[in-house]
Design a protein around this motif. Structure first.
Motif, PDB file in Angstrom:
ATOM      1  N   ALA A 157      49.208  57.580  38.693  1.00 17.09           N
ATOM      2  CA  ALA A 157      48.688  56.852  37.493  1.00 17.09           C
ATOM      3  C   ALA A 157      48.986  57.293  36.050  1.00 17.09           C
ATOM      4  O   ALA A 157      48.182  58.516  35.679  1.00 17.09           O
ATOM      5  CB  ALA A 157      47.242  56.685  37.561  1.00 17.09           C
ATOM      6  N   VAL A 158      49.929  56.854  35.290  1.00 15.65           N
ATOM      7  CA  VAL A 158      50.492  58.046  34.271  1.00 15.65           C
ATOM      8  C   VAL A 158      49.993  57.409  32.912  1.00 15.65           C
ATOM      9  O   VAL A 158      50.000  57.968  31.884  1.00 15.65           O
ATOM     10  CB  VAL A 158      51.985  58.165  34.220  1.00 15.65           C
ATOM     11  N   MET A 159      49.353  56.092  32.661  1.00 14.71           N
ATOM     12  CA  MET A 159      49.009  55.607  31.870  1.00 14.71           C
ATOM     13  C   MET A 159      47.915  54.423  31.798  1.00 14.71           C
ATOM     14  O   MET A 159      47.889  53.729  32.703  1.00 14.71           O
ATOM     15  CB  MET A 159      50.076  54.926  30.976  1.00 14.71           C
ATOM     16  N   THR A 160      47.011  54.460  30.836  1.00 15.72           N
ATOM     17  CA  THR A 160      46.096  53.635  30.637  1.00 15.72           C
ATOM     18  C   THR A 160      46.169  52.919  29.281  1.00 15.72           C
ATOM     19  O   THR A 160      46.040  53.444  28.336  1.00 15.72           O
ATOM     20  CB  THR A 160      44.616  54.122  30.761  1.00 15.72           C
ATOM     21  N   MET A 161      46.236  51.541  29.335  1.00 14.72           N
ATOM     22  CA  MET A 161      46.457  50.787  27.991  1.00 14.72           C
ATOM     23  C   MET A 161      44.852  50.171  27.655  1.00 14.72           C
ATOM     24  O   MET A 161      44.667  49.697  28.676  1.00 14.72           O
ATOM     25  CB  MET A 161      47.511  49.592  28.319  1.00 14.72           C
ATOM     26  N   VAL A 162      44.717  50.303  26.488  1.00 21.38           N
ATOM     27  CA  VAL A 162      43.476  49.558  26.157  1.00 21.38           C
ATOM     28  C   VAL A 162      43.652  48.033  25.625  1.00 21.38           C
ATOM     29  O   VAL A 162      44.919  47.875  24.848  1.00 21.38           O
ATOM     30  CB  VAL A 162      42.810  50.186  24.663  1.00 21.38           C
ATOM     31  N   ILE A 163      43.008  47.250  26.153  1.00 22.65           N
ATOM     32  CA  ILE A 163      43.229  45.622  25.929  1.00 22.65           C
ATOM     33  C   ILE A 163      41.662  45.224  25.690  1.00 22.65           C
ATOM     34  O   ILE A 163      40.580  45.708  25.771  1.00 22.65           O
ATOM     35  CB  ILE A 163      43.704  44.982  26.924  1.00 22.65           C
ATOM     36  N   LYS A 164      41.930  43.963  24.950  1.00 28.06           N
ATOM     37  CA  LYS A 164      40.614  43.136  24.855  1.00 28.06           C
ATOM     38  C   LYS A 164      40.863  41.834  24.722  1.00 28.06           C
ATOM     39  O   LYS A 164      41.812  41.325  24.707  1.00 28.06           O
ATOM     40  CB  LYS A 164      39.907  43.581  23.477  1.00 28.06           C
ATOM     41  N   PRO A 218      47.855  40.479  46.907  1.00 30.10           N
ATOM     42  CA  PRO A 218      47.013  39.497  47.408  1.00 30.10           C
ATOM     43  C   PRO A 218      45.958  39.261  46.240  1.00 30.10           C
ATOM     44  O   PRO A 218      45.581  37.895  46.446  1.00 30.10           O
ATOM     45  CB  PRO A 218      46.457  39.814  48.558  1.00 30.10           C
ATOM     46  N   SER A 219      45.675  40.053  45.651  1.00 30.33           N
ATOM     47  CA  SER A 219      44.419  39.878  44.475  1.00 30.33           C
ATOM     48  C   SER A 219      45.096  40.204  43.126  1.00 30.33           C
ATOM     49  O   SER A 219      45.489  41.169  42.908  1.00 30.33           O
ATOM     50  CB  SER A 219      43.400  40.755  44.806  1.00 30.33           C
ATOM     51  N   LEU A 220      45.165  39.072  42.567  1.00 21.69           N
ATOM     52  CA  LEU A 220      46.016  39.188  41.190  1.00 21.69           C
ATOM     53  C   LEU A 220      45.265  38.098  40.230  1.00 21.69           C
ATOM     54  O   LEU A 220      45.228  36.798  40.419  1.00 21.69           O
ATOM     55  CB  LEU A 220      47.308  38.730  41.327  1.00 21.69           C
ATOM     56  N   SER A 221      44.923  38.516  38.971  1.00 14.51           N
ATOM     57  CA  SER A 221      44.666  37.667  37.975  1.00 14.51           C
ATOM     58  C   SER A 221      45.671  37.698  36.675  1.00 14.51           C
ATOM     59  O   SER A 221      46.138  38.512  36.218  1.00 14.51           O
ATOM     60  CB  SER A 221      43.346  38.237  37.145  1.00 14.51           C
ATOM     61  N   LEU A 222      46.073  36.371  36.578  1.00 18.42           N
ATOM     62  CA  LEU A 222      46.956  36.222  35.401  1.00 18.42           C
ATOM     63  C   LEU A 222      46.287  35.551  34.064  1.00 18.42           C
ATOM     64  O   LEU A 222      45.531  34.892  34.359  1.00 18.42           O
ATOM     65  CB  LEU A 222      47.823  35.059  35.759  1.00 18.42           C
ATOM     66  N   HIS A 223      46.414  36.539  32.976  1.00 19.93           N
ATOM     67  CA  HIS A 223      45.848  36.207  31.767  1.00 19.93           C
ATOM     68  C   HIS A 223      46.722  35.850  30.612  1.00 19.93           C
ATOM     69  O   HIS A 223      47.853  36.529  30.395  1.00 19.93           O
ATOM     70  CB  HIS A 223      44.844  37.540  31.263  1.00 19.93           C
ATOM     71  N   HIS A 224      46.423  35.048  29.724  1.00 21.69           N
ATOM     72  CA  HIS A 224      47.082  34.720  28.465  1.00 21.69           C
ATOM     73  C   HIS A 224      46.145  34.850  27.349  1.00 21.69           C
ATOM     74  O   HIS A 224      46.463  34.565  26.128  1.00 21.69           O
ATOM     75  CB  HIS A 224      47.894  33.540  28.598  1.00 21.69           C
ATOM     76  N   ASP A 225      44.837  35.319  27.571  1.00 24.87           N
ATOM     77  CA  ASP A 225      43.826  35.560  26.565  1.00 24.87           C
ATOM     78  C   ASP A 225      43.676  36.891  26.324  1.00 24.87           C
ATOM     79  O   ASP A 225      42.354  37.323  25.886  1.00 24.87           O
ATOM     80  CB  ASP A 225      42.582  34.966  26.918  1.00 24.87           C
ATOM     81  N   LYS A 226      44.457  38.071  26.392  1.00 20.65           N
ATOM     82  CA  LYS A 226      44.206  39.487  26.334  1.00 20.65           C
ATOM     83  C   LYS A 226      45.071  39.894  25.161  1.00 20.65           C
ATOM     84  O   LYS A 226      46.547  39.498  24.929  1.00 20.65           O
ATOM     85  CB  LYS A 226      44.817  40.273  27.533  1.00 20.65           C
ATOM     86  N   GLN A 227      44.313  40.657  24.392  1.00 17.66           N
ATOM     87  CA  GLN A 227      45.225  41.252  23.069  1.00 17.66           C
ATOM     88  C   GLN A 227      45.572  42.792  23.427  1.00 17.66           C
ATOM     89  O   GLN A 227      44.548  43.523  24.098  1.00 17.66           O
ATOM     90  CB  GLN A 227      44.253  41.534  21.796  1.00 17.66           C
ATOM     91  N   ASP A 228      46.661  43.017  23.296  1.00  9.11           N
ATOM     92  CA  ASP A 228      47.103  44.663  23.327  1.00  9.11           C
ATOM     93  C   ASP A 228      46.711  45.266  22.468  1.00  9.11           C
ATOM     94  O   ASP A 228      47.200  44.873  20.855  1.00  9.11           O
ATOM     95  CB  ASP A 228      48.620  44.724  23.846  1.00  9.11           C
TER      96      ASP A 228
END
Length: 725
Positions: A157-164, A218-228
């Motif tokens: 686990a080498v990176m954590t990206m901040v999103i909102k 098996p558990s996956l959420s697809l988003h198009h409402d997130k800002q990098d």
């Protein structure tokens, strides 16, 4: 300045002694793209003013407040300017906060920069990776804790990206920051990032996912409402991965996507989503405009002008979001509108109107000048009778009398516009001639060192101006009589790029075209069902609380934008039809419905009445009557349905209870007036009363107050029914 410092602890390689490791950060100072040309050919983006403060100050101030102790500022193009600024600033002498510059003239990408930093061996633990054009007030505590806990359980686990969360405009498929709609696939349980796409092909309205992605997760959420947010918490392995893979140039396009498809090494990226905090990167002129407005509206607190107070002058916050520095000379007949900032020593002439704009230090603005939605930097001269709308004007520009800047214009440093000249929409004007070959963003993600005119990168503005002036003395100017500068031509397909990334509002015709295309696309079906108009996926149940918070934030942004739009219309006597068009544009941009518009416009009208001078309850009621009579036609397009009218009554209740309690004892009389003016119908008032029957007593305060009016309406309705029988 200063906050409790966070640090890691590691074991020394030579002994068993625990060694304290300070929290470090890498700040990429030259991370700009061609979207900021021609300005960035003469000055680095991190030194461009944001509310009259260089951008890099916002980033450094946040890093210090978030507990970072050591920052490495990497400079390439414009390195002399960045280093010189930091040496003269307070940042190199802060206690417990070390800023060190690393200079390289051979690095042309973020990957090159990170490889060089790895060679220097200056990073000793987890670090924050950020560019100097990022504004945030978030706390790093929780994100750091999550990152460290994951790393203990899984060394990959080498990176954590901040999103909102950030809803894109459904028609034009871009965020309020002017960036492309991003698609992310996230494991809802572990928060592992599984898919990242910021260059989706919308032409077929289809997103392609690998079968293995679905089979393995098996558990996956697809988003198009997130800002990098472009704030990354990285383990030291990230630097070594860039060193091992020389084809990694771009952090997102190469490194992130490379790790997501690499099954051999097994490295993982996770996300940390923020909700109430602020974070945004300034990637283009639209995001520059959006973030500037967010600062003015104080979403970035404490990173706001009256608190930061960089330099030798203090800025004060006044009513209606007006920021004023000291020693401003303003004519009594000049009008400064809401949500405006005026810098130190600026002079403003007779009958000049400035609204929703930022004006820098030492500017001289003549008489009968009109400025709306503009960013005027330092030492600009604007002579009498000029008109500027939604433009960016850099340091030292001179505009002769009668000049007109149409929406989207960029005037780079020390340009001179001749008398009466009209600069067309979306024009970019510079002292430098346009390069024969434009570098693409792919090639120019980090530095301008590949440019044909790199030799001018570290020249002073005065040196560039002197060279260009000598040229113009012997040739006719493209900017009218006495003008100095070149109007850059738009490249193929450039017009669409300009309006998408401009400080000017998105044209209504462009939104209409996009809406038509979107409606055509909705005829496509998937598994027999039509996609919803917004294209929005149903939110994951685990994110409902966060979604509610972000919806509330979106509502607040929308209401503030509508209020600012109305205030500008009221002060400048803008026609009702034009105001309605602007509100409709905001409606589409924020993906709102008629009821949202009705509530926001009503709030703006009532707030304007409250802020207008009054000496008693009677005079306040008179303010309301005058304003509603004058502007009710702006409300009516959004009140065609009874439910929309009830929304207005509910908004009035909310104002009386919270933000405008002066209206509370006047609720019934104002509601009665609204009924008489056909703003709300009888059925709306009676249905509102019916909806409150089973409500708590605390929710019935204004229904009880209005019982006299309600009973009168019911009696009148019954009499009408009897007459019909």
């Amino acid at each position: 300045m200063g906050a409790p410092k966070k640090s890691a602890v590691r074991v020394s390689e030579d002994t068993d002694e625990l060694v304290r490791v300070p929290l470090q950060a890498i700040l990429l100072a030259d991370s700009f793209t061609t979207k900021f040309r021609p300005i960035t050919l003469q000055r680095p983006k991190v030194l461009l003013p944001l509310l009259n403060v260089p951008m890099i100050n916002y980033t450094l101030m946040w890093l210090e407040s978030a507990g970072v102790e050591e920052v490495f500022v990497f400079c390439c193009a414009h390195s002399k300017q960045v280093i010189s600024y930091l040496e003269k600033s307070q940042w190199l002498s802060q206690p417990n906060f070390t800023v060190t510059t690393i200079e390289s003239h051979n690095s042309v990408s973020a990957g090159d920069a990170l490889r060089l930093i790895y060679e220097r061996n200056v990073i000793h633990g987890d670090f924050v990776l950020i560019s100097g054009d990022t504004i945030s007030n978030m706390s790093l505590t929780e994100a750091l804790r999550e990152h460290k806990e994951r790393k203990k359980k899984d060394s990959n686990a080498v990176m954590t990206m901040v999103i909102k969360r950030s809803k894109p405009n459904p028609a034009i498929r871009q965020s309020r920051l002017g960036t492309d709609e991003i698609f992310m696939a996230i494991d809802p349980d572990t928060k592992q990032l599984l898919y990242y796409e910021d260059k989706a092909d919308h032409s077929k309205a289809i997103l392609h996912l690998e079968k293995s992605l679905l089979a393995d997760n098996p558990s996956l959420s697809l988003h198009h409402d997130k800002q990098d947010c472009f704030i990354d918490i990285c383990s030291p392995e990230v630097l070594s991965l860039f060193t091992d893979n020389f084809d990694y140039q771009h952090v997102r396009r190469h490194f992130v996507k490379g790790l997501l498809v690499d099954d051999l090494m097994g490295y993982k990226i996770f996300v940390h989503e923020i909700h109430s905090d602020y974070a945004a990167r300034i990637d283009n002129f639209r995001s520059y405009d959006t973030v500037s407005k967010d600062i003015i509206h104080r979403w970035t607190y404490p990173l706001v002008p009256d608190v930061m107070n960089f330099g030798n002058t203090a800025t004060k916050l006044e009513r209606q979001g007006m920021y004023r520095a000291s020693e401003i000379s303003q004519s009594q007949s000049a009008v400064i509108g809401p949500f405006t900032a005026i810098g130190f020593g600026t002079k403003i002439g007779n009958n000049t109107k400035i609204s929703s704009s930022v004006v820098g230090e030492g500017c001289k603005i003549g008489s009968n000048v009109y400025i709306e939605g503009c960013y005027i930097w330092d030492n600009v001269i604007i002579e009498d009778g000029c008109k500027l709308r939604n433009a960016v004007v850099c340091d030292g520009v001179t505009m002769k009398s009668g000049v007109v800047l149409e929406p989207g214009v960029i005037l780079s440093f020390k340009v001179v516009v001749g008398q009466g000249f009209v600069v067309p929409s979306y024009s970019k004007v510079s002292l430098l001639q346009q390069p024969v070959e434009e570098d693409s963003d792919e090639e120019l993600e980090y530095a301008d060192s590949t440019s044909a005119i790199t030799s001018k990168v570290d020249m002073s503005d005065e040196e560039v101006a002197s060279q260009v002036l000598d040229t113009h003395l012997h040739s006719a100017s493209e900017l009218g009589v006495g003008g100095v500068g070149y109007i850059w031509s738009k490249c193929e397909g450039g017009h669409e790029e300009e309006w998408r990334h401009s400080v000017a509002p998105i044209p209504a015709d462009k939104i209409s075209e996009a809406m038509k295309i979107m409606e055509d696309e909705l005829e496509l079906t998937y598994d027999g069902s039509i996609l919803p108009a917004s294209g929005e996926l149903k939110p994951d149940c685990n994110d409902s609380e966060g979604d509610d918070n972000e919806d509330s934030r979106d509502d607040s942004y929308f209401e503030k934008e509508v209020e600012a739009t109305f205030l500008r219309a009221a002060q400048e006597n803008i026609q009702e039809a034009h105001l309605i068009l602007e509100v409709n544009s905001l409606k589409l941009s924020y993906n709102k419905v008629a009821a949202d518009c009705a509530g926001a416009v009503f709030y703006a009208l009532m707030k304007y009445a409250l802020d207008t001078v009054h000496s008693s309850a009677d005079s306040l009621v008179q303010n309301v009557k005058d304003i509603l009579r004058k502007w009710k036609n702006v409300l009516r397009p959004y009140l065609t349905d009874i439910d929309d009218q009830i929304e207005v009554i509910l908004k009035f209740e909310e104002m009386c209870s919270e933000s405008a309690k002066a209206f509370a004892p006047l609720f019934t009389s104002i509601l009665h007036f609204m009924y008489e003016e056909d703003i709300v119908e009888e059925d709306a008032i009676l249905n509102w009363d019916d909806e409150k029957k089973d409500a708590d007593d605390s929710d019935k305060v204004f229904v009880k107050q209005a019982q006299g009016l309600i009973q009168w309406l019911r009696d009148a309705s019954e009499e009408d029914d009897d007459e019909e029988e």
